[in-house]
Design a protein around this motif. Structure first.
Motif, PDB file in Angstrom:
ATOM      1  N   LEU B  92       0.834  -1.123   0.021  1.00 49.38           N
ATOM      2  CA  LEU B  92       0.140  -0.105   0.044  1.00 49.38           C
ATOM      3  C   LEU B  92       0.784   1.685  -0.187  1.00 49.38           C
ATOM      4  CD1 LEU B  92      -3.112   1.118   0.001  1.00 49.38           C
ATOM      5  CD2 LEU B  92      -2.536   1.659   2.514  1.00 49.38           C
ATOM      6  N   PRO B  93       2.177   1.547   0.928  1.00 45.02           N
ATOM      7  CA  PRO B  93       2.976   2.617   0.868  1.00 45.02           C
ATOM      8  C   PRO B  93       3.047   2.784  -0.292  1.00 45.02           C
ATOM      9  CG  PRO B  93       3.190   0.969   2.890  1.00 45.02           C
ATOM     10  CD  PRO B  93       3.029   0.027   2.320  1.00 45.02           C
ATOM     11  N   ILE B  94       4.205   2.152  -0.893  1.00 47.77           N
ATOM     12  CA  ILE B  94       4.146   2.605  -2.371  1.00 47.77           C
ATOM     13  C   ILE B  94       3.888   2.523  -3.405  1.00 47.77           C
ATOM     14  CG2 ILE B  94       5.523  -0.068  -3.122  1.00 47.77           C
ATOM     15  CD1 ILE B  94       7.587   1.567  -4.097  1.00 47.77           C
ATOM     16  N   LEU B  97       2.725   6.293  -2.935  1.00 48.39           N
ATOM     17  CA  LEU B  97       3.416   6.725  -3.073  1.00 48.39           C
ATOM     18  C   LEU B  97       3.378   6.938  -4.799  1.00 48.39           C
ATOM     19  CD1 LEU B  97       6.298   8.845  -2.685  1.00 48.39           C
ATOM     20  CD2 LEU B  97       7.054   6.005  -3.262  1.00 48.39           C
ATOM     21  N   VAL B  98       3.379   5.851  -5.710  1.00 46.43           N
ATOM     22  CA  VAL B  98       3.366   6.311  -6.995  1.00 46.43           C
ATOM     23  C   VAL B  98       1.567   6.801  -7.436  1.00 46.43           C
ATOM     24  CG1 VAL B  98       2.563   4.975  -9.519  1.00 46.43           C
ATOM     25  CG2 VAL B  98       4.417   4.256  -7.307  1.00 46.43           C
ATOM     26  N   GLY B  99       0.589   6.921  -6.912  1.00 48.74           N
ATOM     27  CA  GLY B  99      -0.583   7.640  -7.070  1.00 48.74           C
ATOM     28  C   GLY B  99      -0.396   8.976  -6.910  1.00 48.74           C
ATOM     29  N   CYS B 100       0.677   8.911  -5.668  1.00 52.70           N
ATOM     30  CA  CYS B 100       0.603  10.582  -5.641  1.00 52.70           C
ATOM     31  C   CYS B 100       1.000  11.168  -6.756  1.00 52.70           C
ATOM     32  CB  CYS B 100       0.762  10.892  -4.265  1.00 52.70           C
ATOM     33  SG  CYS B 100      -0.326  10.437  -2.462  1.00 52.70           S
TER      34      CYS B 100
END
Lengths: 334, 204
Positions: B92-94, B97-100
């Motif tokens: 979920l974190p990565i 991050l990519v989404g952001c």
């Protein structure tokens, strides 16, 4: 406000629905009688009589067949994925119908005269494979799945060469609009300068509609019936009708791209355009039936070889040649 | 123009909803089918924008070819997707991050268009107004005339990727029998058939 609503939205809607019915109804009848014609032609070629009991000359046979299919029970296998299983035949049938929106029956007689008509036809025919894949997967049966796999590979392969054939015709016509493509053949039908491409288009059309000799997806001797083994009643009928509708569509595309659509040959303009169009479609359809009566089924690796190693390079070569000749001689349509 | 507004909201609503279903559907085949629905609605949005050529190409290329192969692969895969999904939360974190980053880039692009009128003028300069040229001709002039070399270079990159994929997966196996049509056609009678006159009582 009310009057405006009536004039702006309701009336065009009513006219559009009437036009759609005017296209779909004759199409349904043509499709029903195509099954009859197929049985009669096959029978004549095999020295049999064909359907001759129901009605005069057996002419009511398609209606009797349809009625019989309607009365049957729709069986959904217990292991099937219900929603996809039911959606697949509906999708096939709908896709076979919507393509007719851009087919011109006479100059100006077309439901929607869009700029990218030929691309629309190509896009819709490339979607036809989904009905088959979904049916094969949702049936949860190995025969159906194998049939669907074969069909997917086959349709994707032959679409490539169909694409090149269409591009060649577009080069000569100079427009993506279907009516303009027909009008570009006023002086000479494209079948004359582009005869090899017409042949490739016809054969690829056979493969694209899963017709014999390329009917491997439903090869009854190896796959019991292919992707629609598990289907019964109207669900089966929708597949069946979709296949025949696609045959008529490919014939219509052949006559639009190569045989001049509604244009009359030899100056016989007293016969109206739609009748010429119908006659041309009928000639191409007879070719479909003739091929079915004549050729044995291809082996699968031969089918793939023909598509990728013969048709693809040849149509690519012919495309480059056509482009070269058109540019070199300055014949490119503006 | 109320109809086109209704169509816009319909297409975008279905596109977003099917996008959500792509990542939330339990069955991977359903995911792909929803992906196809999303492509289709994107094509509808292109038509509403007046880019009917792009819409048709989107359907032909993505729905008609890429998604078919995708569906092909997903149907054949024998993976327990429920188990695979079990540890999905650790990514979920990565993923976020990519989404952001993507969202930030989108905002930047749109923001620059609004902030700098000269920039947006530069971006739209190569495309003439819709009234002068149909969008098929406009896109043709762009990629086959103005940016011809860049377009060809992109094609070469794709070709190299394709050759690489073929080289990686090509294995020559023993004992595979192939049909060679040219050999079969060019076979002579003298190569294969020998006529012998056999005397009675003797073998060949």
């Amino acid at each position: 406000m009310d009057k405006e609503f009536w004039a702006d939205y309701a009336l065009p809607l009513v006219i559009m629905v009437a036009e759609i019915i005017a296209i779909v109804l004759p199409l349904m009848i043509a499709m029903a009688y195509l099954t009859y014609a197929e049985r009669k032609v096959l029978a004549a070629m095999q020295l049999r009589k064909g359907p001759n009991v129901v009605g005069p000359f057996g002419l009511l046979q398609p209606l009797a067949d349809g009625l019989k299919l309607l009365m049957k029970e729709t069986v959904i296998p217990s292991g099937a994925n219900r929603i996809v299983f039911i959606a697949a035949p509906i999708l096939t049938f709908v896709l076979a119908l919507v393509a007719w929106a851009v087919i011109p029956f006479d100059s100006g007689v077309v439901l929607s005269n869009i700029n990218v008509g030929i691309l629309y036809l190509f896009a819709i025919s490339s979607l036809g494979v989904y009905g088959i894949i979904m049916a094969g997967w949702a049936s949860n049966s190995k025969y159906a799945f194998l049939g669907a796999m074969r069909s997917a590979a086959q349709m994707v392969s032959y679409e490539v060469s169909i694409g090149f054939v269409i591009v060649t015709v577009l080069l000569c016509a100079g427009s993506l609009n279907v009516s303009d493509i027909v009008l570009a053949q006023r002086h000479i039908w494209f079948v004359v300068p582009l005869l090899p491409m017409a042949v490739i288009f016809f054969i690829s059309g056979l493969a694209e509609t899963n017709r014999s000799p390329f009917d491997l997806p439903e090869g009854e001797s190896e796959l019991v019936g292919g992707y629609f083994v598990e289907y019964s009643s109207m669900a089966f009928a929708l597949f069946f009708l979709g296949e025949y509708m696609n045959m008529i569509l490919v014939s219509a595309m052949t006559s639009i791209l190569f045989l001049g659509g509604w244009l009359a040959p030899f100056g016989l303009t007293f016969i109206p355009g739609p009748i010429w169009f119908f006659l041309k479609i009928a000639v191409v359809l007879f070719g479909f039936l003739w091929v079915r009566a004549t050729f044995p089924r291809f082996r699968y690796d031969q089918l793939m070889r023909l598509g990728w190693k013969v048709f693809l390079p040849f149509s690519l070569f012919w495309l480059v040649l056509t482009a070269g000749v058109l540019t070199g001689m300055g014949w490119l349509p503006s | 123009m109320i109809i086109s507004t209704i169509c816009f909201y319909l297409f975008s609503l279905v596109a977003v909803a099917s996008g959500v279903m792509v990542i939330s559907a339990r069955n991977p085949v359903h995911s792909v089918l929803f992906l196809i629905l999303a492509f289709f609605n994107a094509a509808g949005l292109f038509v509403l924008l007046g880019a009917e050529f792009l819409a048709m190409i989107l359907v032909v290329v993505y729905v008609g070819a890429v998604a078919v192969l995708f569906l092909f692969v997903v149907m054949m895969l024998d993976i327990n997707f429920v188990e695979l999904r079990h540890g999905a939360l650790q990514y979920l974190p990565i993923g976020a991050l990519v989404g952001c980053v993507l969202l930030a880039e989108l905002v930047l692009v749109a923001g620059f268009w609004v902030a700098g009128p000269t920039l947006s003028a530069a971006a739209t300069a190569p495309t003439p107004a819709l009234a002068q040229l149909s969008n098929t001709q406009a896109i043709g002039a762009l990629i086959y005339t103005r940016y011809f070399y860049a377009f060809q270079a992109a094609g070469v990159v794709l070709l190299i990727a394709m050759i690489g994929a073929i080289v990686l997966t090509l294995r020559s196996r023993e004992g595979v029998r192939r049909q060679r049509s040219s050999q079969q056609i060019n076979r002579l009678r003298s190569d294969t058939v020998e006529v012998v006159r056999v005397k009675i009582g003797e073998g060949v």
